[in-house]
Design a protein around this motif. Structure first.
Motif, PDB file in Angstrom:
ATOM      1  N   GLY A   1      22.623  33.863 -81.849  1.00  0.00           N
ATOM      2  CA  GLY A   1      23.439  35.191 -81.162  1.00  0.00           C
ATOM      3  C   GLY A   1      23.316  35.439 -79.745  1.00  0.00           C
ATOM      4  N   THR A   2      22.722  34.579 -78.865  1.00  0.00           N
ATOM      5  CA  THR A   2      22.447  34.698 -77.411  1.00  0.00           C
ATOM      6  C   THR A   2      23.190  33.674 -76.749  1.00  0.00           C
ATOM      7  OG1 THR A   2      20.391  33.131 -77.345  1.00  0.00           O
ATOM      8  CG2 THR A   2      19.897  35.488 -77.532  1.00  0.00           C
ATOM      9  N   LYS A   3      23.630  34.033 -75.548  1.00  0.00           N
ATOM     10  CA  LYS A   3      24.457  33.264 -74.713  1.00  0.00           C
ATOM     11  C   LYS A   3      24.045  33.256 -73.209  1.00  0.00           C
ATOM     12  CE  LYS A   3      27.770  30.297 -73.590  1.00  0.00           C
ATOM     13  NZ  LYS A   3      27.917  29.159 -74.152  1.00  0.00           N
ATOM     14  N   VAL A   4      23.689  32.457 -72.775  1.00  0.00           N
ATOM     15  CA  VAL A   4      23.119  32.367 -71.187  1.00  0.00           C
ATOM     16  C   VAL A   4      24.281  31.532 -70.285  1.00  0.00           C
ATOM     17  CG1 VAL A   4      21.293  31.575 -69.637  1.00  0.00           C
ATOM     18  CG2 VAL A   4      20.792  32.323 -71.911  1.00  0.00           C
ATOM     19  N   GLU A   5      24.707  32.439 -69.487  1.00  0.00           N
ATOM     20  CA  GLU A   5      25.725  31.583 -68.226  1.00  0.00           C
ATOM     21  C   GLU A   5      25.102  31.505 -67.203  1.00  0.00           C
ATOM     22  OE1 GLU A   5      29.689  33.011 -65.912  1.00  0.00           O
ATOM     23  OE2 GLU A   5      28.953  34.248 -67.660  1.00  0.00           O
ATOM     24  N   TRP A   6      24.825  30.156 -66.840  1.00  0.00           N
ATOM     25  CA  TRP A   6      24.052  29.844 -65.475  1.00  0.00           C
ATOM     26  C   TRP A   6      24.967  29.562 -64.514  1.00  0.00           C
ATOM     27  CZ3 TRP A   6      23.058  24.092 -64.354  1.00  0.00           C
ATOM     28  CH2 TRP A   6      22.245  24.039 -63.296  1.00  0.00           C
ATOM     29  N   THR A   7      24.370  29.998 -63.302  1.00  0.00           N
ATOM     30  CA  THR A   7      25.151  29.889 -61.998  1.00  0.00           C
ATOM     31  C   THR A   7      24.216  29.303 -60.911  1.00  0.00           C
ATOM     32  OG1 THR A   7      24.903  31.938 -61.261  1.00  0.00           O
ATOM     33  CG2 THR A   7      27.069  31.183 -62.360  1.00  0.00           C
ATOM     34  N   ASP A   8      24.327  28.658 -60.057  1.00  0.00           N
ATOM     35  CA  ASP A   8      23.452  28.031 -58.858  1.00  0.00           C
ATOM     36  C   ASP A   8      24.225  28.415 -57.548  1.00  0.00           C
ATOM     37  OD1 ASP A   8      20.875  26.456 -58.558  1.00  0.00           O
ATOM     38  OD2 ASP A   8      22.485  25.188 -57.463  1.00  0.00           O
ATOM     39  N   ILE A   9      23.487  28.640 -56.922  1.00  0.00           N
ATOM     40  CA  ILE A   9      23.978  29.152 -55.470  1.00  0.00           C
ATOM     41  C   ILE A   9      23.067  28.360 -54.342  1.00  0.00           C
ATOM     42  CG2 ILE A   9      24.788  31.380 -55.985  1.00  0.00           C
ATOM     43  CD1 ILE A   9      22.470  32.402 -54.575  1.00  0.00           C
ATOM     44  N   PRO A  10      23.713  28.061 -53.035  1.00  0.00           N
ATOM     45  CA  PRO A  10      23.242  27.500 -52.088  1.00  0.00           C
ATOM     46  C   PRO A  10      21.831  28.335 -51.568  1.00  0.00           C
ATOM     47  CG  PRO A  10      25.490  27.310 -51.687  1.00  0.00           C
ATOM     48  CD  PRO A  10      25.211  28.291 -52.753  1.00  0.00           C
ATOM     49  N   SER A  11      20.951  27.832 -50.991  1.00  0.00           N
ATOM     50  CA  SER A  11      19.833  28.439 -50.444  1.00  0.00           C
ATOM     51  C   SER A  11      20.221  29.354 -49.255  1.00  0.00           C
ATOM     52  CB  SER A  11      18.607  27.547 -50.079  1.00  0.00           C
ATOM     53  OG  SER A  11      18.984  26.567 -49.198  1.00  0.00           O
ATOM     54  N   ASP A  12      21.019  28.776 -48.183  1.00  0.00           N
ATOM     55  CA  ASP A  12      21.358  29.824 -47.229  1.00  0.00           C
ATOM     56  C   ASP A  12      22.346  30.704 -47.638  1.00  0.00           C
ATOM     57  OD1 ASP A  12      23.750  28.198 -47.731  1.00  0.00           O
ATOM     58  OD2 ASP A  12      23.703  27.033 -45.999  1.00  0.00           O
ATOM     59  N   ALA A  13      22.726  30.875 -48.674  1.00  0.00           N
ATOM     60  CA  ALA A  13      23.797  32.156 -49.270  1.00  0.00           C
ATOM     61  C   ALA A  13      23.051  33.168 -49.843  1.00  0.00           C
ATOM     62  CB  ALA A  13      24.847  31.735 -50.121  1.00  0.00           C
ATOM     63  N   ALA A  14      21.522  32.725 -50.427  1.00  0.00           N
ATOM     64  CA  ALA A  14      20.762  33.613 -51.355  1.00  0.00           C
ATOM     65  C   ALA A  14      20.683  35.143 -51.003  1.00  0.00           C
ATOM     66  CB  ALA A  14      19.526  32.559 -51.633  1.00  0.00           C
ATOM     67  N   ALA A  15      20.342  35.247 -49.777  1.00  0.00           N
ATOM     68  CA  ALA A  15      19.945  36.508 -49.423  1.00  0.00           C
ATOM     69  C   ALA A  15      20.918  37.485 -48.994  1.00  0.00           C
ATOM     70  CB  ALA A  15      19.281  36.542 -47.886  1.00  0.00           C
ATOM     71  N   ARG A  16      22.204  36.759 -48.768  1.00  0.00           N
ATOM     72  CA  ARG A  16      23.322  37.731 -48.552  1.00  0.00           C
ATOM     73  C   ARG A  16      23.904  38.052 -49.907  1.00  0.00           C
ATOM     74  NH1 ARG A  16      23.522  34.204 -44.050  1.00  0.00           N
ATOM     75  NH2 ARG A  16      23.946  35.321 -42.130  1.00  0.00           N
ATOM     76  N   LYS A  17      23.942  36.937 -50.804  1.00  0.00           N
ATOM     77  CA  LYS A  17      24.540  37.272 -52.135  1.00  0.00           C
ATOM     78  C   LYS A  17      23.731  38.346 -52.951  1.00  0.00           C
ATOM     79  CE  LYS A  17      26.453  35.018 -56.093  1.00  0.00           C
ATOM     80  NZ  LYS A  17      26.280  36.130 -57.103  1.00  0.00           N
ATOM     81  N   VAL A  18      22.380  38.173 -52.786  1.00  0.00           N
ATOM     82  CA  VAL A  18      21.537  39.078 -53.526  1.00  0.00           C
ATOM     83  C   VAL A  18      21.739  40.449 -52.901  1.00  0.00           C
ATOM     84  CG1 VAL A  18      19.136  40.081 -53.856  1.00  0.00           C
ATOM     85  CG2 VAL A  18      19.815  37.502 -54.248  1.00  0.00           C
ATOM     86  N   SER A  19      22.150  40.732 -51.420  1.00  0.00           N
ATOM     87  CA  SER A  19      22.321  41.889 -50.980  1.00  0.00           C
ATOM     88  C   SER A  19      23.478  42.440 -51.463  1.00  0.00           C
ATOM     89  CB  SER A  19      22.338  41.612 -49.255  1.00  0.00           C
ATOM     90  OG  SER A  19      22.653  43.030 -48.791  1.00  0.00           O
ATOM     91  N   ALA A  20      24.682  41.650 -51.312  1.00  0.00           N
ATOM     92  CA  ALA A  20      25.866  41.993 -51.927  1.00  0.00           C
ATOM     93  C   ALA A  20      26.066  42.621 -53.297  1.00  0.00           C
ATOM     94  CB  ALA A  20      26.895  40.961 -51.580  1.00  0.00           C
ATOM     95  N   ASP A  21      25.277  41.756 -54.098  1.00  0.00           N
ATOM     96  CA  ASP A  21      25.527  41.985 -55.540  1.00  0.00           C
ATOM     97  C   ASP A  21      24.466  43.337 -56.050  1.00  0.00           C
ATOM     98  OD1 ASP A  21      26.650  39.567 -56.142  1.00  0.00           O
ATOM     99  OD2 ASP A  21      25.017  38.371 -56.738  1.00  0.00           O
ATOM    100  N   SER A  22      23.574  43.622 -55.224  1.00  0.00           N
ATOM    101  CA  SER A  22      22.719  44.799 -55.404  1.00  0.00           C
ATOM    102  C   SER A  22      23.480  46.201 -54.917  1.00  0.00           C
ATOM    103  CB  SER A  22      21.326  44.627 -54.593  1.00  0.00           C
ATOM    104  OG  SER A  22      21.610  44.819 -53.169  1.00  0.00           O
TER     105      SER A  22
END
Length: 428
Positions: free
Chosen positions: A66-87
């Protein structure tokens, strides 16, 4: 995987003040039933580890129908910006793979589940320094430790032979490293090692400089030990024991410098051996590995990636269960056997894969040294406040002193003032 360690951390300062303010959300209820869908985000693990992660996800879903995990992977140089935007938009993944620096703004603002409370049942399975690497506020822990990096001392035996140091025991601390570097510069006309922006805080920790006070409200870098160290680096720089362009010009990768045969020593994670081999097979043929400089004083640095769960996750119970599953001893050992990273679980480090093997194989030797440092309590936690912004500010202040254009005490006093302001501003 090696690129993820500092590339992501290098832009972590972008998160500071980027829509992460406001009230602290209430602690998430992680006690519910493990079911439903979650999102899982990693940093630059695809495509190298696609099979491993797909297998991990399938095993979790099988164990928890009954569980489902959707995995995504991002480039290291985009991590900080993406975390900031997503927050800002409220769209952080349910489970996030982050290094300590990129996670720091979320951890300081208590936007992620406190693992000290939610996962206290597994605390003792992890290396203590890895667990404590994610302590951003009080006794809270912002993530479950996943994979680690901790150094070995890599040396170019060809250069050491030219300097008359062949067969000598490896240096065990920075005093010995600096003395050796002077001899290497004089006799072999090669620099001994290269201090860097990212590595300088770890060097200070190794010699006993605390970097911050107990509650991370003030910087602590202008100490007698730090002044002596910077003065010694300045003397070494003038003697040619530090690559001239590595301090005065735009920072050059210490891996690149070592691979070019321009330095004799490199303290780095064992994963860097592969890069040296790729860059320069000839230099790699001269390489030996030994214990890190902090081994004798039990102050070897460690860098951790961990799995964090946002408090606003729509499915915190399943997210926490998945984070525990991924970071379990069995699954960390499996990852360690097909990568160059080191597990954060004590049981994994006890496995024969990390305790035995042929030391003439550099990768095996490095793996055993790193595992022993972690398991034997010889690694020290770098304070969570010491992130990319901290490192950049500190390095900018000490650079003039290293090249002889400022007094060490004055440079470190300036650094301490600027860093303390940064630390206090973060709490406003």
């Amino acid at each position: 995987m090696a690129k993820t360690w500092f590339a992501a951390a290098g832009t972590a300062l972008l998160l500071t003040g980027c829509g992460l303010g406001g009230s602290t959300p209430p602690e998430a209820d992680t006690s519910g039933e493990v079911k439903g869908a979650i999102t899982f985000q990693t940093i630059q693990l695809s495509p190298t580890f696609d099979d491993y992660l797909h297998g991990l996800i399938a095993a979790f879903e099988k164990a928890h129908p009954g569980t489902k995990v959707e995995w995504t992977d991002i480039p290291s140089d985009a991590a900080a910006r993406k975390v900031s935007a997503d927050s800002v938009t409220g769209k952080l993944p349910d489970v996030m793979d982050l290094d300590t620096a990129t996670l720091a703004p979320l951890g300081r603002r208590e936007l992620v589940v406190d693992m000290a409370a939610a996962a206290k049942d597994v605390k003792d399975t992890y290396v203590p320094s890895a667990w404590n690497s994610f302590a951003y506020t009080g006794n809270s822990i912002a993530a479950l430790p996943w994979y680690l990096n901790t150094p070995v001392l890599i040396s170019n035996q060809g250069v050491l032979k030219k300097a008359g140091l062949a067969g000598q025991p490896a240096p065990v601390n920075y005093d010995e490293l600096i003395d050796r570097s002077k001899q290497i510069a004089a006799k072999a006309k090669v620099a001994g090692f290269q201090p860097t922006e990212t590595g300088f805080p770890s060097s200070l920790l190794t010699i006993g400089v605390p970097l911050v006070n107990e509650d991370s409200t003030e910087a602590k870098v202008n100490t007698p030990e730090a002044q002596k160290f910077v003065a010694a680096l300045a003397e070494l720089y003038q003697a040619g024991g530090i690559p001239q362009d590595s301090v005065s010009a735009k920072e050059r990768s210490e891996i690149e410098t070592f691979s070019d045969g321009r330095t004799a020593y490199l303290e780095a994670g064992g994963s860097r051996l592969k890069i040296v081999k790729q860059n320069s097979p000839a230099v790699y043929g001269e390489v030996a590995v030994g214990k890190p400089l902090g081994d004798a004083a039990e102050r070897t640095w460690v860098v951790a990636h961990g799995l964090a769960v946002p408090k606003k996750s729509a499915n915190p119970a399943t997210a926490l269960a998945f984070a525990k599953f991924v970071t379990s001893a069995e699954n960390q050992l499996a990852l360690g056997k097909q990568s160059s990273v080191v597990p954060s679980t004590l049981t994994s480090l006890n496995d024969a894969y990390f305790t035995s093997g042929d030391d003439t194989d550099l990768t095996v030797a490095a793996r055993k040294i790193a595992a022993a440092s972690l398991h034997d309590g010889k690694t020290i936690v770098k304070p969570a406040a010491v992130d990319a912004e901290y490192a950049k500010t500190l390095w900018s202040a000490v650079q003039p002193a290293i090249i002889g254009k400022a007094e060490p005490a004055a440079a470190l006093a300036e650094a301490e003032t600027k860093l303390t302001k940064i630390l206090k501003d973060r709490r406003q």
